[in-house]
Each structure stands twice: as C-alpha cells, then as structure tokens.
Enzyme design. Structure first.
Site, PDB file in Angstrom:
ATOM      1  N   SER A 105       0.850  -1.179   0.000  1.00  0.00           N
ATOM      2  CA  SER A 105       0.000   0.000   0.000  1.00  0.00           C
ATOM      3  C   SER A 105       0.893   1.239   0.000  1.00  0.00           C
ATOM      4  O   SER A 105       1.943   1.253  -0.642  1.00  0.00           O
ATOM      5  CB  SER A 105      -0.942  -0.017   1.210  1.00  0.00           C
ATOM      6  OG  SER A 105      -1.801   1.091   1.208  1.00  0.00           O
ATOM      7  N   TYR A 131      -5.532   7.476  -6.611  1.00  0.00           N
ATOM      8  CA  TYR A 131      -4.363   6.711  -6.161  1.00  0.00           C
ATOM      9  C   TYR A 131      -4.554   6.267  -4.717  1.00  0.00           C
ATOM     10  O   TYR A 131      -4.316   5.103  -4.371  1.00  0.00           O
ATOM     11  CB  TYR A 131      -3.094   7.546  -6.291  1.00  0.00           C
ATOM     12  CG  TYR A 131      -1.852   6.824  -5.827  1.00  0.00           C
ATOM     13  CD1 TYR A 131      -1.436   5.645  -6.436  1.00  0.00           C
ATOM     14  CD2 TYR A 131      -1.087   7.320  -4.765  1.00  0.00           C
ATOM     15  CE1 TYR A 131      -0.295   4.976  -6.002  1.00  0.00           C
ATOM     16  CE2 TYR A 131       0.055   6.672  -4.337  1.00  0.00           C
ATOM     17  CZ  TYR A 131       0.448   5.497  -4.955  1.00  0.00           C
ATOM     18  OH  TYR A 131       1.571   4.836  -4.523  1.00  0.00           O
ATOM     19  N   LYS A 152      -4.733   2.423  -2.923  1.00  0.00           N
ATOM     20  CA  LYS A 152      -3.894   1.985  -1.809  1.00  0.00           C
ATOM     21  C   LYS A 152      -4.739   1.552  -0.605  1.00  0.00           C
ATOM     22  O   LYS A 152      -4.329   0.669   0.145  1.00  0.00           O
ATOM     23  CB  LYS A 152      -2.919   3.101  -1.426  1.00  0.00           C
ATOM     24  CG  LYS A 152      -1.912   3.445  -2.518  1.00  0.00           C
ATOM     25  CD  LYS A 152      -0.887   2.343  -2.748  1.00  0.00           C
ATOM     26  CE  LYS A 152      -1.166   1.424  -3.882  1.00  0.00           C
ATOM     27  NZ  LYS A 152      -0.112   0.402  -4.106  1.00  0.00           N
TER      28      LYS A 152
END
Length: 333
Positions: free
Chosen positions: A180, A213, A217
């Site tokens: 992550s 984004y 994650k």
C-alpha cells in the site's frame, strides 16, 4: 485531538527513524520460492537484490523481459553490503501485464507449472497518478485495475499453493504482502473506497489524481485485511505496508520540475523501501500479531488511517470489496 494524532502518524511515516531490520538480518533463503511483482525496478529491484544474494529462488513478474534482463545484470553486479559471503540464489522471469486481466491466468498457470511451493508473495507492482482517465484493458481506472484488481485475481490462483506450502513450513514464514502507501490516508470519504462509483464514471467532475491513487492503496489494505481473516488459521500471514516515500519510476507522471523538488526534499533511496518489505517478509514481529498487520517505514508495526479502520471494523468494507472483486474476476478464472 484525533487530527493531531493523525498528523503525527503521517510525519512518523514520512520521516521515519533509522531501520533496525536490514539486509544482514534476512535469513538463509535457499529452498524458498519468492514472488515479486514489479521486481525489475525501484523498490522491487532492491527487494529482489537481497532475496537473490541470500539464496532465494526469486520469481520476478512484469511486462518486459528486457527490463528483467537489465535488472538481473544489476542485481548480480551490485550485491548488498554484507551479503557477499552468502551463496547466491536464482532468478526467473514471469511475464504478466497487470493492466490486462486476461494475462493473469496464463502467468499463474506458468508459475504453478514451475514451482511446487510459494513461501512469500510481494504484490509490489503499482501505478501512481497517471493522466486522469487512464484505463486498463478491461476499462478499470488504471490505478484501481492494476494495483488492486489484478493482484486480487493473481492471488486467487496462487493462494492454494501458499496454503499447501504453509502446511509444512515453519510457523509464520509463509506470507502474502499487499503493498500500500501513505496515500491510503488520502482515499475518498468516508472510509476510503467510493463503492458507488469506484472508477469515477458517473461524475462529470474529474477526480483529483491523488484521490484515485489513495483509493487504490486503501484497496490494497482492505485485501490484506480480509485475506488475513480467510487464511490466518491456515498458517499464512497477510500484511499490508507503506514502503515509504521513495525515489522510483512511480513518479514518472509528475512534471520534471515538481519531481525534482519533491525528490530532493522528501524522498529516500529505494533501498529503504526494500528494507520495509524485507521486514514485512522476514521479521518475526508481524507474524506475532496472529492476523493482519500494517507495516510502516523502515520496518515497524503502524496504525491505519482512522477512517479506513472504522470502515473495516464497523462497516465490513474489506468483506464488501472481497465479494465485489470475486464476482468481477470470476470470468477470468
């Protein structure tokens, strides 16, 4: 008060203390089979370097055999400090394109035909803030499809072999690591995943690059959490981690001037991210949690974003995502 705590956690992840778990703490890896997606560059390259020089059989998964061959030359020519005295392992290329789900099954079948065990899988490859509107071959938002959906599908194929490996491996040594980022703090409200419109196709307003984004994650965190619920009693340790703020080709979509400033002020060499991934793979501390753990730079047990944690504990966001992705990926099995 909680915002202040969150700020201090972010600062701790952005400016971590010196690593306590380094290359020389990695055990002998002979007879171990280790998979690294995206192992030809950046953090994955630094991770693969150590795995090879500690004797492991390293499967480097990626799109380009040319990049793999360049990585192999680099790894062999530049051993990590302190590992020269150990026997070398081996490296193999596994062709896979995480932006195209039709490549996952052939790659998995290829790997399963070659190996009879899989000790650790690092789902390390990723895409960061490409041009808004970028899509995978199947039409997923590129970061979501690559960072989350493709690794989920790959894990569906590889999980039975890891479960089999864990039956005879030392306790806590078989691990699945979903990489992550500190960007999981930036996922959409309220709990990190915009379940009503994950690909942001129903809105006329383009999402901010770091929002999508960050969502990808968060997705990696949720998959690690739910996978721990599914397989921890079968001997597999499932972890997620923030490798740190690092100089790598993940920043290739950021403008050169901005990238240069960020790199100078805030980013660390990729070796440090490799140390975080090594800690997740081999330190006894994550295994002692007896379930999910979130690892932060440069090898410590950390704390998730409060909203993401609330979603996990009170709204079953991990179970919801797992069920959604199972349904979506069934056709590629």
């Amino acid at each position: 008060m909680e915002r202040i705590r969150e700020l201090f956690r972010l600062l701790s992840e952005s400016f971590p203390p010196s690593p306590k778990f380094t290359e020389t703490d990695v055990p002998d890896l002979s007879q171990k089979v280790l998979l690294v997606t995206g192992g030809s560059s950046g953090i994955g390259l630094e991770l693969s370097r150590v795995l090879y020089h500690r004797g492991g059989r390293v499967i480097i998964a990626g799109r380009s055999e040319k990049s793999y061959n360049e990585a192999v030359s680099d790894i062999k020519a530049n051993p990590p400090k302190g590992l020269n005295k150990f026997s070398k392992g081996s490296m193999e290329f596994l062709k896979i394109d995480l932006s195209d789900l039709t490549t996952i099954k052939p790659a998995a079948q290829d790997l399963l035909a070659r190996v009879d065990r899989l000790d650790i899988a690092w789902y390390n490859a990723g895409v960061m803030i490409p041009p808004v509107g970028s899509k995978t071959k199947q039409g997923y938002e590129l970061q979501w499809g690559t960072n989350v959906v493709a690794h989920f599908l790959l894990n569906r194929f590889l999980s039975p072999l890891q479960i089999k490996t864990a039956e005879s491996a030392p306790t806590g040594t078989v691990r699945t690591i979903w990489v992550s980022s500190s960007a999981h703090h930036m996922g959409p409200k309220p709990y990190g995943i915009n379940f009503d419109d994950i690909n942001y196709e129903k809105t006329a307003q383009k999402p901010k690059p770091f929002l999508t984004y960050g969502q990808s994650k968060v997705g990696d965190v949720l998959l690690a959490y739910e996978y721990a619920n599914i397989v921890s009693d079968k001997g597999i340790v499932s972890l997620s981690l923030n490798p740190g703020n690092l100089r790598s080709n993940l920043q290739r979509y950021i403008g050169n001037f901005v990238r240069a400033i960020i790199s100078r002020l805030l980013l660390y060499p990729p070796r440090f991210g490799g140390l975080t991934e090594l800690y997740a793979g081999f330190s006894p501390e994550p295994a002692a949690t007896k379930g999910f753990a979130y690892v932060v730079p440069w090898g410590r047990i950390g704390i998730l974003n409060k909203n993401v944690q609330t979603g996990l504990e009170k709204h079953d966001t991990a179970k919801k995502l797992w069920a959604l992705l199972e349904k979506e990926t069934d056709k590629y099995m």
